[in-house]
Scaffold this motif. Structure first.
Motif, PDB file in Angstrom:
ATOM      1  N   PHE A  40       0.859  -1.188   0.000  1.00 58.33           N
ATOM      2  CA  PHE A  40       0.000   0.000   0.000  1.00 58.33           C
ATOM      3  C   PHE A  40       0.892   1.234   0.000  1.00 58.33           C
ATOM      4  CE2 PHE A  40      -2.676   3.228   2.175  1.00 58.33           C
ATOM      5  CZ  PHE A  40      -3.731   3.243   1.279  1.00 58.33           C
ATOM      6  N   ASP A  41       0.834   2.004  -1.061  1.00 60.26           N
ATOM      7  CA  ASP A  41       1.693   3.183  -1.213  1.00 60.26           C
ATOM      8  C   ASP A  41       1.115   4.348  -0.415  1.00 60.26           C
ATOM      9  OD1 ASP A  41       3.416   5.144  -1.947  1.00 60.26           O
ATOM     10  OD2 ASP A  41       2.978   5.073  -4.091  1.00 60.26           O
ATOM     11  N   LEU A  42       1.831   4.781   0.618  1.00 63.58           N
ATOM     12  CA  LEU A  42       1.352   5.871   1.470  1.00 63.58           C
ATOM     13  C   LEU A  42       1.261   7.193   0.716  1.00 63.58           C
ATOM     14  CD1 LEU A  42       3.346   5.075   4.732  1.00 63.58           C
ATOM     15  CD2 LEU A  42       0.881   4.902   4.423  1.00 63.58           C
ATOM     16  N   ASN A  43       2.082   7.362  -0.322  1.00 64.10           N
ATOM     17  CA  ASN A  43       2.093   8.618  -1.063  1.00 64.10           C
ATOM     18  C   ASN A  43       0.914   8.751  -2.018  1.00 64.10           C
ATOM     19  OD1 ASN A  43       4.572   9.546   0.091  1.00 64.10           O
ATOM     20  ND2 ASN A  43       5.665   8.107  -1.243  1.00 64.10           N
ATOM     21  N   SER A  44       0.577   7.658  -2.708  1.00 69.91           N
ATOM     22  CA  SER A  44      -0.501   7.723  -3.695  1.00 69.91           C
ATOM     23  C   SER A  44      -1.828   7.172  -3.175  1.00 69.91           C
ATOM     24  CB  SER A  44      -0.108   6.938  -4.954  1.00 69.91           C
ATOM     25  OG  SER A  44      -0.012   5.556  -4.664  1.00 69.91           O
ATOM     26  N   ASN A  45      -1.789   6.519  -1.996  1.00 73.84           N
ATOM     27  CA  ASN A  45      -2.990   5.917  -1.429  1.00 73.84           C
ATOM     28  C   ASN A  45      -3.550   4.819  -2.329  1.00 73.84           C
ATOM     29  OD1 ASN A  45      -4.427   5.992   0.978  1.00 73.84           O
ATOM     30  ND2 ASN A  45      -6.111   7.158   0.112  1.00 73.84           N
ATOM     31  N   GLU A  46      -2.664   4.164  -3.064  1.00 74.90           N
ATOM     32  CA  GLU A  46      -3.055   3.099  -3.978  1.00 74.90           C
ATOM     33  C   GLU A  46      -2.130   1.898  -3.797  1.00 74.90           C
ATOM     34  OE1 GLU A  46      -5.627   2.951  -5.931  1.00 74.90           O
ATOM     35  OE2 GLU A  46      -6.330   5.017  -5.618  1.00 74.90           O
ATOM     36  N   PRO A  47      -2.563   0.718  -4.229  1.00 75.52           N
ATOM     37  CA  PRO A  47      -1.697  -0.458  -4.108  1.00 75.52           C
ATOM     38  C   PRO A  47      -0.594  -0.479  -5.160  1.00 75.52           C
ATOM     39  CG  PRO A  47      -3.794  -1.071  -5.115  1.00 75.52           C
ATOM     40  CD  PRO A  47      -3.921   0.369  -4.696  1.00 75.52           C
ATOM     41  N   ILE A  48       0.529  -1.054  -4.769  1.00 74.28           N
ATOM     42  CA  ILE A  48       1.597  -1.369  -5.712  1.00 74.28           C
ATOM     43  C   ILE A  48       1.645  -2.886  -5.815  1.00 74.28           C
ATOM     44  CG2 ILE A  48       4.063  -1.219  -6.217  1.00 74.28           C
ATOM     45  CD1 ILE A  48       4.167   1.317  -4.540  1.00 74.28           C
ATOM     46  N   PHE A  49       1.191  -3.404  -6.976  1.00 74.90           N
ATOM     47  CA  PHE A  49       1.069  -4.850  -7.120  1.00 74.90           C
ATOM     48  C   PHE A  49       2.412  -5.495  -7.447  1.00 74.90           C
ATOM     49  CE2 PHE A  49      -3.306  -3.521  -8.493  1.00 74.90           C
ATOM     50  CZ  PHE A  49      -3.970  -4.041  -7.389  1.00 74.90           C
ATOM     51  N   SER A  50       2.600  -6.673  -6.906  1.00 69.21           N
ATOM     52  CA  SER A  50       3.735  -7.505  -7.294  1.00 69.21           C
ATOM     53  C   SER A  50       3.282  -8.424  -8.425  1.00 69.21           C
ATOM     54  CB  SER A  50       4.219  -8.328  -6.106  1.00 69.21           C
ATOM     55  OG  SER A  50       5.276  -9.172  -6.480  1.00 69.21           O
ATOM     56  N   LEU A  63      19.764  10.901  10.199  1.00 68.22           N
ATOM     57  CA  LEU A  63      18.691  10.026  10.659  1.00 68.22           C
ATOM     58  C   LEU A  63      17.427  10.293   9.853  1.00 68.22           C
ATOM     59  CD1 LEU A  63      19.110  10.304  14.551  1.00 68.22           C
ATOM     60  CD2 LEU A  63      19.844   8.433  13.057  1.00 68.22           C
ATOM     61  N   ILE A  64      16.630   9.243   9.654  1.00 63.74           N
ATOM     62  CA  ILE A  64      15.383   9.399   8.913  1.00 63.74           C
ATOM     63  C   ILE A  64      14.347   8.437   9.507  1.00 63.74           C
ATOM     64  CG2 ILE A  64      15.970   7.644   7.197  1.00 63.74           C
ATOM     65  CD1 ILE A  64      14.560   9.382   5.095  1.00 63.74           C
ATOM     66  N   VAL A  65      13.080   8.843   9.421  1.00 58.68           N
ATOM     67  CA  VAL A  65      12.000   7.985   9.913  1.00 58.68           C
ATOM     68  C   VAL A  65      11.479   7.133   8.764  1.00 58.68           C
ATOM     69  CG1 VAL A  65       9.715   7.890  10.965  1.00 58.68           C
ATOM     70  CG2 VAL A  65      11.324   9.692  11.644  1.00 58.68           C
ATOM     71  N   ASN A  66      11.520   5.822   8.943  1.00 54.19           N
ATOM     72  CA  ASN A  66      10.915   4.895   7.984  1.00 54.19           C
ATOM     73  C   ASN A  66       9.525   4.545   8.504  1.00 54.19           C
ATOM     74  OD1 ASN A  66      10.112   2.662   6.446  1.00 54.19           O
ATOM     75  ND2 ASN A  66      12.229   1.994   6.139  1.00 54.19           N
ATOM     76  N   ARG A  67       8.497   4.915   7.769  1.00 48.97           N
ATOM     77  CA  ARG A  67       7.119   4.735   8.230  1.00 48.97           C
ATOM     78  C   ARG A  67       6.452   3.475   7.684  1.00 48.97           C
ATOM     79  NH1 ARG A  67       5.965   9.064  11.059  1.00 48.97           N
ATOM     80  NH2 ARG A  67       6.966  11.064  10.616  1.00 48.97           N
ATOM     81  N   SER A  68       7.234   2.593   7.086  1.00 50.25           N
ATOM     82  CA  SER A  68       6.646   1.387   6.490  1.00 50.25           C
ATOM     83  C   SER A  68       7.315   0.113   7.013  1.00 50.25           C
ATOM     84  CB  SER A  68       6.757   1.445   4.965  1.00 50.25           C
ATOM     85  OG  SER A  68       6.101   2.584   4.466  1.00 50.25           O
ATOM     86  N   ILE A  69       7.617   0.091   8.319  1.00 54.12           N
ATOM     87  CA  ILE A  69       8.219  -1.091   8.916  1.00 54.12           C
ATOM     88  C   ILE A  69       7.140  -2.142   9.176  1.00 54.12           C
ATOM     89  CG2 ILE A  69       9.513  -1.986  10.895  1.00 54.12           C
ATOM     90  CD1 ILE A  69      11.135  -0.178   9.049  1.00 54.12           C
ATOM     91  N   LEU A  70       7.384  -3.368   8.709  1.00 52.91           N
ATOM     92  CA  LEU A  70       6.421  -4.451   8.882  1.00 52.91           C
ATOM     93  C   LEU A  70       6.676  -5.192  10.195  1.00 52.91           C
ATOM     94  CD1 LEU A  70       6.427  -5.929   5.257  1.00 52.91           C
ATOM     95  CD2 LEU A  70       4.978  -4.125   6.206  1.00 52.91           C
ATOM     96  N   PRO A  71       5.657  -5.849  10.763  1.00 54.72           N
ATOM     97  CA  PRO A  71       5.870  -6.619  12.005  1.00 54.72           C
ATOM     98  C   PRO A  71       6.842  -7.759  11.771  1.00 54.72           C
ATOM     99  CG  PRO A  71       3.691  -7.063  11.080  1.00 54.72           C
ATOM    100  CD  PRO A  71       4.248  -5.920  10.305  1.00 54.72           C
ATOM    101  N   ASN A  72       7.698  -8.025  12.781  1.00 55.76           N
ATOM    102  CA  ASN A  72       8.612  -9.149  12.639  1.00 55.76           C
ATOM    103  C   ASN A  72       7.903 -10.448  13.016  1.00 55.76           C
ATOM    104  OD1 ASN A  72       8.904  -9.697  15.515  1.00 55.76           O
ATOM    105  ND2 ASN A  72      10.179  -7.864  15.621  1.00 55.76           N
ATOM    106  N   ALA A  73       8.598 -11.554  12.844  1.00 57.38           N
ATOM    107  CA  ALA A  73       7.972 -12.867  13.023  1.00 57.38           C
ATOM    108  C   ALA A  73       7.517 -13.111  14.460  1.00 57.38           C
ATOM    109  CB  ALA A  73       8.939 -13.960  12.588  1.00 57.38           C
TER     110      ALA A  73
END
Length: 333
Positions: free
Chosen positions: A12-22, A137-147
């Motif tokens: 889910f692209d936070l900038n465009s509010n649309e999906p980026i498909f694989s 330093l930079i904030v990464n706002r798309s960190i996924l949950p770990n296992a």
């Protein structure tokens, strides 16, 4: 046994509010990917928040689910479009990637759909300004949950009979101005049965209301309720409300009728599958907090042993707790 066949991640692209498909699946030869997919499946299947439902044949998603085995990638895109069409209109729903897994569980073909909510994390980046290298330093706002982290929303669907297991959270739906379980009610267009945790909560509320109606000592009845729940889950692998009522109220039909009335009103599902191992270690002990600040934890198998502990109702309305036959005391500092 879990055998993973295919997996794909749509962003889910936070900038465009649309999906980026694989357009291709994840590399299942990578051990960390393989372990991560297993962890996601187990987090749904092993949760006391898991709810169960069966989709009807006329459900709008059935055609897509039936196509999973033949065209995994394109079908997951279709499902992603519907899912993100709901979440992007409702800012209270956390943005996330969608992870799809096609696998067999004990030889039964299944689809896993896991919503991986984003979290913020600080990382570094290297910048060059006027030929000067600077570490920033930079904030990464798309960190996924770990296992190891719990996920809030996810589903395992048996493709053979359309039975699904789901964990989910309520979120505010802007158009309706109310919180709801959008994962099942809007995406799946279905209403599952309550989870084990919800069923236990309903039992507790019904017991509390019954105790209040008859002026019973609530702490004692709730302790007996936990004992009855553990027995029912251990011996029968279900929560049987009739067994609970018989244990708590015996031949008192008036209390039983009040209890049954309350659990029916709360929406309790009788004899739903339940395993004591799933609800966690808190069901191995009876825990009490006294009004003087003292807390007591008693192993559930010792709670009913009068040679170990005794609760005495005093004439002045207070209660005394006697711990007996102590040979050694250890400080857990």
């Amino acid at each position: 046994m879990i055998y993973i066949k295919e997996a794909i991640l749509h962003i889910f692209d936070l900038n465009s509010n649309e999906p980026i498909f694989s357009f291709a699946g994840l590399d299942l030869t990578e051990k960390f990917t393989f372990d991560y997919l297993h962890a996601m499946i187990e987090k749904v299947e092993g949760s006391d928040n898991m709810k169960t439902g069966i989709l009807s044949e006329d459900n709008s998603l059935v055609q897509s689910f039936n196509a999973i085995q033949d065209d995994f990638t394109e079908t997951t895109k279709t499902l992603t479009e519907k899912f993100f069409s709901i979440t992007k209109l409702n800012p209270e729903i956390p943005p996330a990637d969608l992870l799809f897994v096609y696998f067999t569980l004990d030889e039964v073909p299944c689809l896993g759909l896991f919503k991986l909510n984003y979290s913020d994390s600080i990382t570094h980046y290297i910048s060059y300004e006027e030929e000067t290298l600077t570490n920033q330093l930079i904030v990464n706002r798309s960190i996924l949950p770990n296992a190891r982290q719990a996920i809030q929303e996810g589903m395992v669907l048996q493709l053979s009979n359309l039975e699904y297991h789901v964990i989910e959270k309520k979120h505010l739906i802007t158009e309706l101005a109310e919180k709801m379980f959008y994962f099942t009610e809007l995406f799946l267009e279905d209403k599952p049965q309550p989870s084990l945790k919800e069923n236990i909560s309903m039992i507790k509320k019904a017991v509390q209301k019954t105790s209040k109606a008859f002026n019973d000592e609530e702490f004692q009845v709730l302790a007996d309720t936990k004992d009855a729940l553990v027995h029912s889950m251990t011996e029968e692998n279900v929560i049987d409300n009739k067994v609970i009522a018989e244990t708590l109220y015996g031949n008192n039909q008036e209390k039983k009728e009040k209890f049954f009335e309350e659990i029916k009103e709360l929406g309790y599902v009788d004899k739903a599958p339940a395993e004591v191992a799933v609800v966690g270690p808190k069901y191995t002990k009876q825990k009490f907090r006294l009004d003087n600040g003292i807390e007591i934890s008693i192993p559930i198998e010792l709670y009913r042993d009068p040679e170990v502990v005794e609760f005495i109702n005093n004439p002045d309305g207070t209660t005394s707790v006697i711990i007996k036959n102590i040979e050694k005391i250890k400080n857990l500092f």
